[in-house]
Design a protein around this motif. Sequence first.
Motif, PDB file in Angstrom:
ATOM      1  N   GLU A  56      -0.439  -2.379  -7.677  1.00 35.41           N
ATOM      2  CA  GLU A  56      -1.638  -3.029  -7.142  1.00 35.41           C
ATOM      3  C   GLU A  56      -2.899  -2.544  -7.840  1.00 35.41           C
ATOM      4  O   GLU A  56      -2.984  -1.384  -8.248  1.00 35.41           O
ATOM      5  CB  GLU A  56      -1.820  -2.673  -5.656  1.00 35.41           C
ATOM      6  CG  GLU A  56      -0.759  -3.145  -4.718  1.00 35.41           C
ATOM      7  CD  GLU A  56      -1.251  -3.036  -3.262  1.00 35.41           C
ATOM      8  OE1 GLU A  56      -1.084  -1.965  -2.660  1.00 35.41           O
ATOM      9  OE2 GLU A  56      -1.818  -4.029  -2.763  1.00 35.41           O
ATOM     10  N   ASP A  70       0.810  -1.226   0.000  1.00 31.69           N
ATOM     11  CA  ASP A  70       0.000   0.000   0.000  1.00 31.69           C
ATOM     12  C   ASP A  70       0.841   1.273   0.000  1.00 31.69           C
ATOM     13  O   ASP A  70       0.456   2.277   0.627  1.00 31.69           O
ATOM     14  CB  ASP A  70      -0.925   0.044   1.234  1.00 31.69           C
ATOM     15  CG  ASP A  70      -1.849  -1.162   1.311  1.00 31.69           C
ATOM     16  OD1 ASP A  70      -2.082  -1.785   0.269  1.00 31.69           O
ATOM     17  OD2 ASP A  70      -2.331  -1.469   2.409  1.00 31.69           O
ATOM     18  N   ASP A  83       0.183   1.544  -4.156  1.00 34.25           N
ATOM     19  CA  ASP A  83      -1.236   1.383  -3.855  1.00 34.25           C
ATOM     20  C   ASP A  83      -2.120   1.619  -5.079  1.00 34.25           C
ATOM     21  O   ASP A  83      -1.824   2.465  -5.935  1.00 34.25           O
ATOM     22  CB  ASP A  83      -1.647   2.340  -2.731  1.00 34.25           C
ATOM     23  CG  ASP A  83      -3.036   2.013  -2.216  1.00 34.25           C
ATOM     24  OD1 ASP A  83      -3.178   0.948  -1.579  1.00 34.25           O
ATOM     25  OD2 ASP A  83      -3.975   2.786  -2.478  1.00 34.25           O
TER      26      ASP A  83
HETATM   27 MG    MG Z   1      -4.224  -2.472  -0.120  1.00 30.32          MG
END
Ligand code: MG
Length: 278
Positions: free
Chosen positions: A236, A180, A202
């Motif tokens: 991500e 993150d 993130d």
């Molecule tokens: Mg996350």
Amino acid sequence: EAKNSGKGRVVWLERRETSRFARHAHIRRRLQLAVENSSFRLHYQTQLELSTGNSSSVEALLRWQDEELGDVPPAEFIPIAESVRLIHDIGRWVINEACGQARLWLDAGTPRTISINVSPIQLAADNVVADLTAALQAQAIPASLIRVEITESSAIADLPKASRQLRQLQAIGIRVDLDDFGTGYSSISMLRSLPLNTVKIDKSFIDDIDRSHHEASFVGGLIRAAHALGLKVTAEGVERREQLQVLRELGCDTAQGYLIAKPRTVTDLSAAPAFSLN
Ligand code: MG
Ligand code: C2E
Ligand code: MG
Ligand code: MG
């Protein structure tokens, strides 16, 4: 507005607080049982290596389906588990389950690297290194098959201590990923001070990279900064082909997201066709 500022609003807020409190208490009770009965599951989400198309790494994501509460997402029950210290037992269950699965995949001739999310509370309590070492030994799997994901907040609490533990993990061959990145208390200087192998950018930074040059060049800057520090980069929450294309152009190392694969059971994972980069 006037309607919301009177007594009615106070009552409504109290009711909302009461039900929030009640749900919290309910989850806490059921979680205790779930720990005793090990009624958790792990799902696995594929990570795609962009230079090779290799997809033999996965992230383990905890799932809990309770008889009374139904599916409770980790974003809801993990903070509660942390607040009542059930996270230690849950975290140990996750470690043992993931290492057991790594063994099964190794035996099946389809070895996969598994990333395990570790809570800040677990890291602060000192058990993670011992738990992981024991699980690796119990399953007789190489440490290179296991990675650990930590969030920035976990590192912040006691930076020197966190660094020491992460260094111990790396010393036994477990790689460490910062999860993150960009949310919470992130700063570029953490990338320098923590012993890390990979930075996971993130999803919120990835969302618009195919629609905004600013967003794309910002992520490009993050990738260059990480690379300059000798770190790999994972993106991500990749949901569109166009985002993946931008990430390849920016030199991102690995991508994860619904486009490539949703988190799946072991059975569904083996049945699913491999994602093709082209
Ligand atoms: Mg996350
Ligand atoms: P995380 O580690 O950052 O995991 C990524 C989350 O984003 C997962 O949610 C995943 O299902 C979701 N995701 C992945 N790709 C996409 C995408 O393309 N679009 C969207 N919208 N979402 C995507 P999940 O499984 O609900 O987990 C939420 C968080 O709960 C995790 O965030 C992690 O912080 C925590 N968590 C999950 N499993 C564990 C665990 O075993 N231990 C600990 N301590 N925390 C865990
Ligand atoms: Mg994670
Ligand atoms: Mg993450």
